[in-house]
Enzyme design. Structure first.
Site, short mmCIF file in Angstrom:
data_model
loop_
_atom_site.label_atom_id
_atom_site.label_comp_id
_atom_site.label_asym_id
_atom_site.label_seq_id
_atom_site.Cartn_x
_atom_site.Cartn_y
_atom_site.Cartn_z
N HIS A 138 -10.70 29.41 60.76
CA HIS A 138 -10.53 28.51 61.90
C HIS A 138 -10.04 29.26 63.13
O HIS A 138 -9.59 28.65 64.10
CB HIS A 138 -9.58 27.37 61.53
CG HIS A 138 -10.16 26.51 60.45
ND1 HIS A 138 -10.71 25.27 60.66
CD2 HIS A 138 -10.31 26.75 59.12
CE1 HIS A 138 -11.15 24.78 59.53
NE2 HIS A 138 -10.92 25.65 58.56
N LYS A 193 7.35 59.20 67.81
CA LYS A 193 8.76 59.49 67.49
C LYS A 193 9.31 60.54 68.45
O LYS A 193 10.40 60.38 68.98
CB LYS A 193 8.87 60.04 66.05
CG LYS A 193 8.70 59.00 64.97
CD LYS A 193 9.11 59.63 63.65
CE LYS A 193 8.58 58.86 62.48
NZ LYS A 193 8.68 59.58 61.23
N GLU A 246 -3.15 55.01 57.36
CA GLU A 246 -2.34 56.23 57.50
C GLU A 246 -2.97 57.39 56.72
O GLU A 246 -2.80 58.56 57.08
CB GLU A 246 -0.91 55.96 57.01
CG GLU A 246 0.13 56.80 57.71
CD GLU A 246 1.55 56.32 57.48
OE1 GLU A 246 2.23 55.98 58.47
OE2 GLU A 246 2.00 56.27 56.32
O1 PA5 Z 1 3.82 56.43 54.00
C1 PA5 Z 1 4.66 57.10 54.58
O2 PA5 Z 1 4.93 58.28 54.23
C2 PA5 Z 1 5.45 56.54 55.72
O3 PA5 Z 1 4.99 55.26 56.04
C3 PA5 Z 1 6.93 56.46 55.37
O4 PA5 Z 1 7.07 55.70 54.19
C4 PA5 Z 1 7.74 55.82 56.50
O5 PA5 Z 1 7.53 56.54 57.68
C5 PA5 Z 1 9.22 55.80 56.16
O6 PA5 Z 1 9.70 57.10 55.93
P1 PA5 Z 1 11.06 57.34 55.19
O7 PA5 Z 1 10.96 56.85 53.78
O8 PA5 Z 1 11.27 58.83 55.24
O9 PA5 Z 1 12.13 56.60 55.95
#
Ligand code: PA5
Length: 430
Positions: free
Chosen positions: A303, A418, A282
């Site tokens: 394996h 989303k 990410e």
């Molecule tokens: O690393 C990040 O910012 C994302 O993976 C968020 O943690 C994830 O989308 C969850 O978001 P939120 O804490 O707003 O529900």
């Protein structure tokens, strides 16, 4: 390789011959950007000093509340997704192992799968459970849907007042739907600081509250991270193994690798691989660039994917976590009939057998298959060392992303699915 370092970086199984002085200026420049908060996304560098600057009063409340939950409930449901659950899950598995401990930890809110959600809720009917809902935005669909169900169940099971005691919320200090709801309901509330993104938040209450309920010392995680921060303060590639790791993976990417395979030898570190994949994937996977982060557990996956790793396309390198000392060990017994022919191992420890599997695999992959293998040696992995490891990877990730000239702290690509989903679901405004 033994060392007094908590993590010792070993590049001797790669083909890299890094001329450190050649890269030092660039590393210094990026280190300056990180420390002075002048790079892209620098509003999200709160994690850098958090192991020192964290709110000590809140930390005391966190430990007290965790003790109350673990004494009064048999299960904690952690409702969160992405950075709002992966770190806690990684830590709890890494330290506690995969077999049930005193407090069971159930993860929900990380999937929209009806079967998983149904089965988890059915399981919870028979448990005395508490809930930690974790969401910075408070609007994440997976988490919000799960929490709606959990809240209803809690209120039915314990009544309105009882539900208030069983629910703990972790969210932003100033914004979001979950903050409003928590204030209205009077839930105990912990803060994910506004300047820390989800995937850098395991050392905040996001990770530390579930970790503490699971019986792991949250202060030790912070102390380990603080030690890493201290050890990594100097950007010199002679001293800073996180930056050297970042540089090594960057050079291996430039050499033509498409992916990095994160390897451990412990099933209880599968979730650490998931945390690592999110951190790097990410943070770096943007603008058509970066290494694809993958993970494997050896010897299990030798394996299955072992064949590919040995003889398949050479588009990836390995990063191996080598932990010398297990939490516990098992001796292989003598058998008088020896029908399985294993008496040559009788009296030997499993850790000895595993260490030979590690050595043999490293040689097979690096020498025979001519694949680059980065090794991170650790003497052991307790809560302190895990806190160190989390910070090590976070710091390396910031450096690595900046070397790739991408913003380490945003995730614009995540919004695309989303928006489509909201449109298809008929969410107002989409
Ligand atoms: O690393 C990040 O910012 C994302 O993976 C968020 O943690 C994830 O989308 C969850 O978001 P939120 O804490 O707003 O529900």
């Amino acid at each position: 390789m033994m060392s007094d370092k908590i993590i010792s970086l070993d590049l001797s199984h790669t083909g890299l011959a890094i001329e450190k002085e050649k890269h030092q200026e660039k590393i210094d420049q990026i280190d300056g950007m990180i420390k002075n908060k002048t790079g892209r996304g620098s509003d999200f560098l709160g994690w850098l000093d958090y192991p020192l600057t964290y709110d000590k009063k809140e930390h005391e409340l966190l430990k007290k509340t965790a003790a109350y939950i673990s004494e009064n409930y048999d299960t904690l449901v952690v409702a969160g997704i992405g950075g709002s659950y992966l770190g806690a899950r990684a830590a709890i598995d890494a330290i506690n192992g995969l077999f049930p401990k005193k407090v069971e930890i159930v993860f929900l809110g990380q999937t929209l799968d009806p079967d998983y959600v149904h089965d988890a809720l059915a399981h919870l009917k028979g448990r005395k459970f508490a809930v930690n809902v974790i969401s910075k935005s408070g609007t994440t669909t997976e988490t919000s849907v799960a929490f709606r169900l959990l809240r209803e169940m809690c209120e039915e099971k314990y009544g309105k007042e009882g539900a208030r005691k069983a629910i703990v919320a972790t969210t932003d200090a100033h914004n979001g739907a979950l903050l409003k709801l928590s204030e209205e309901e009077g839930y105990v509330r912990f803060v994910l600081p506004g300047d820390i993104g989800g995937r850098y938040s395991v050392q905040t209450p996001v990770g530390l509250f579930p970790i503490a309920v699971a019986g792991i010392d949250p202060t030790a995680i912070l102390e380990g991270s603080a030690k890493a921060r201290e050890d990594l303060a100097d950007p010199s590639l002679e001293k800073n193994d996180a930056y050297l790791y970042a540089l090594a993976r960057h050079l291996l990417y430039k050499k033509g690798n498409f992916a990095e395979l994160f390897v451990t030898y412990k099933p209880q570190l599968v979730q650490l691989g998931e945390w690592w994949k999110q951190l790097y994937g990410e943070s770096e996977g943007k603008e058509g660039k970066s290494l694809f982060p993958m993970s494997c557990t050896f010897t299990t996956d030798l394996h299955s994917l072992g064949q590919f790793i040995q003889e398949g396309s050479k588009t990836f390198f390995e990063t191996i976590i080598d932990i010398k000392t297990p939490h516990n060990d098992v001796e292989i017994p003598f058998d008088k009939d020896n029908l399985d022919g294993l008496n040559f191992l009788a009296g030997k420890k499993m850790s000895f057998v595993q260490s030979k599997a590690y050595e043999g695999t490293l040689a097979a992959h690096s020498e025979k298959a001519d694949r680059d293998n980065i090794v991170l040696h650790m003497d052991k992995l307790g809560a302190y060392e895990l806190g160190y490891l989390f910070y090590f990877f976070e710091r390396a990730c910031a450096m690595s992303a900046y070397l790739n000239e991408v913003n380490p702290f945003d995730q614009p690509g995540v919004e695309v699915y989303k928006k489509n989903m909201f449109h298809l679901l008929g969410k107002p405004g989409y």
